[in-house]
Design a protein around this motif. Structure first.
Motif: not given
Lengths: 394, 394
Positions: B297-301, B305-306, B373-374, B379-380
């Protein structure tokens, strides 16, 4: 109300249940409510239920349901923890509120946990004195050292009732606060906490309120103290803003500050269903019906069971909603009664205790129960070896 | 264990539940067990269930189920009250056990209720000092005035783990006792209370143990202290013989003395079903699976998700079974995530928190959650007005 008027709202086992003063029977609404809380709230909505299904304010909401039964106002009652833990909170708060006083007055033979909790408090505050005085001498034992008068309104064994108004007044005259344990009163006899000027009260959810085994307890703090005192068990759900995650405790306004940790929602759900039954009950009517039941039972037992001695007040207006009879072999006799479907309690060392609960008991139950008791005594069927096995713990 | 191996033992709502560290989902066995407790035990057997259905010793029985998950032995763990109330019991007992010491050491930003309960204790014992020191300086803050070191093993927000062994040793070297809050550890990461020599511990029933909303808490007292210390909340069900109705408190032998009032049986039933699920679980295997989930999860986020900053330890071995990311607008982002079926927590003021629970989460859930999440961030969509409504309290 007619005794037995709410009978169809309960799941009642066969026989005659005279132990609603120890554990109230299952309200049908409680079973249904728990199914909803489990399947829909916990199961489907999970964490969101704290808001969407009102879990977060359940302790205050249920407190407001109990309030009219004990003469309390809105935001004066909250459901939290156990009677024991609530006794500790309020006794400790009284000592903090009366810093120049160190005595707590109570009676020997009070319900044990009330006394034990003061013993525990004394482990932290060894200067505190627990002054135990006989019932008739309570008022004269109050003095300028007394911080708190702590009594149980209806005695758990004899059902003898204290004069709450007179003793609260005596406590105040001595400059002390008054804490009433309503465990055997709430939902059984009319109580007027505001009217008598009580400072604090606690009480039980699993007896007359039919809230389920070990249901959380309630706690009352008079409006005049509610925002000035702080619970020594100042847990996060009594904080003004628990989800601000501040390091410092800021007590919530109102009765909510008397909560401590996260409340057991499943047990609260059942208690709410039990308390809701009382929305349709007038406590004076219920009390009249209770007295009719207990008078009928006492008269018939005394007429047919000469070996038993009533140890409760003879005048039904001077006792709560149960009676006890002393006898030799009380343990075995109660076991024999239970085996015949008449469920009461043995209270060590000598008492048969019977509770009266007009919501579901009928007048004819009283005659039937007394007759079974008389048969057991006459036939001495309690002497059967299976009734001597002392593994009962309630 | 394969992540998701126990998925069919839970009632899981649609979506990806990453909040089992706040409220575990409903085990199917808990729903079934509660039905039995309500209908058959409370409904049919009533008061007799205290004996015949094992209500009376449920707190010790469930304690013995939890014990192996935290490295405790038999009769060292009991289920009672809440984490808050149990903190009070043990901190007070530590002060009584170390009468010449008055300092309790903890960290700022510890879970608030732990600190609040010490504040409450200080209302009764104003000489007590709560010494809050930054995580890295805990060992050096322990001195000859320290009665107790009180820490949370896994931090509720960052998931950073203390070295329980080293810090317990440091506490003992200073002559102090050590109390560990395992709320975010029990059922999530291996804990070895006996191995590290911990004196006391408390923990939560409603998180990883899946015991239901507000499930009662557990309490651990090391065997060497169990019979020498006495709870200051000395309620009747911690008495050696509660049904002797003595005026004087005699603590029960063993862990039972740490109980206070009558336990909430309905909530305990659900907790027992949750704890029983762990009978088939090896905590080391579960922990390995948890780390695989959180790393994925952490890697993908972090790859997608910068704008988010990991505020949990990067090394999965140094953190518990959740991670938090800091960001502006964390509240609104979490609401938008929940609306898309990804349930985590907002933790004020800036954190998105996600829990890892290999009993029912699958590896592919991690990618799916991170991708949602991304999308929300790109898309805000969190800017939609409905996500700004701050009524959430959990």
């Amino acid at each position: 109300m007619t005794p037995g008027a709410f009978r169809d709202r309960f799941h009642l086992p066969k026989g005659i249940y005279m132990d609603g003063n120890s554990l109230g029977p299952l309200p049908l609404a409680a079973a249904e409510r728990l199914r909803r809380t489990v399947d829909e709230e916990w199961g489907d909505s999970l964490i969101a239920s704290w808001n969407t299904h009102g879990w977060m304010n359940a302790p205050e909401r249920i407190g407001d349901l109990i309030a009219p039964l004990i003469g309390a106002g809105p935001d004066e009652v909250v459901v939290a923890d156990s009677v024991s833990v609530n006794i500790f909170k309020l006794a400790a708060a009284a000592l903090i509120a009366r810093p120049d006083r160190h005595v707590i007055v109570s009676e020997p033979g009070n319900f044990p946990t009330d006394l034990y909790m003061i013993e525990g408090l004394r482990r932290l505050r060894p200067e505190v004195e627990l002054r135990l005085v006989e019932r008739g001498r309570v008022a004269e034992a109050l003095d300028e050292d007394t911080a708190l008068l702590m009594l149980t309104h209806v005695h758990y064994k004899t059902a003898e009732m204290f004069d709450m108004r007179a003793l609260t007044k005596a406590a105040h005259a001595a400059g002390a606060l008054a804490l009433w344990d309503l465990s055997h009163s709430a939902g059984a006899v009319p109580v007027d906490l505001r009217g008598v000027g009580a400072d604090f009260a606690v009480g039980c959810g699993y007896k007359y309120l039919n809230g389920g085994p070990g249901a959380p307890a309630f706690l009352y703090v008079a409006e005049r103290h509610r925002n000035t005192l702080i619970s020594p068990l100042s847990g996060w759900l009594g904080h003004e803003a628990p989800f601000a995650f501040d390091d410092d405790y800021r007590p919530a306004p109102g009765i909510r500050r008397w909560r401590a940790g996260t409340p057991p929602i499943l047990s609260l759900s059942a208690l709410e269903a039990g308390a809701l039954l009382f929305a349709d009950v007038d406590m004076t009517d219920l009390w009249t019906a209770s007295q009719a039941l207990s008078q009928r039972f006492v008269e018939r037992v005394e007429a047919t069971c000469p070996g038993l001695t009533l140890i409760s007040p003879r005048d039904s207006a001077g006792r709560g909603s149960h009676v006890s009879f002393a006898t030799e072999n009380a343990y075995e006799i109660m076991q024999a009664l239970i085996a015949r479907g008449v469920v009461g309690d043995f209270r060590a060392p000598e008492a048969l205790r019977f509770g009266f609960t007009p919501l579901y008991q009928k007048m004819e139950d009283m005659d039937a129960a007394a007759d079974i008791l008389a048969e057991i005594l006459q036939a001495e069927s309690w002497r059967a070896p299976e009734y001597a096995n002392r593994n009962a713990v309630t």
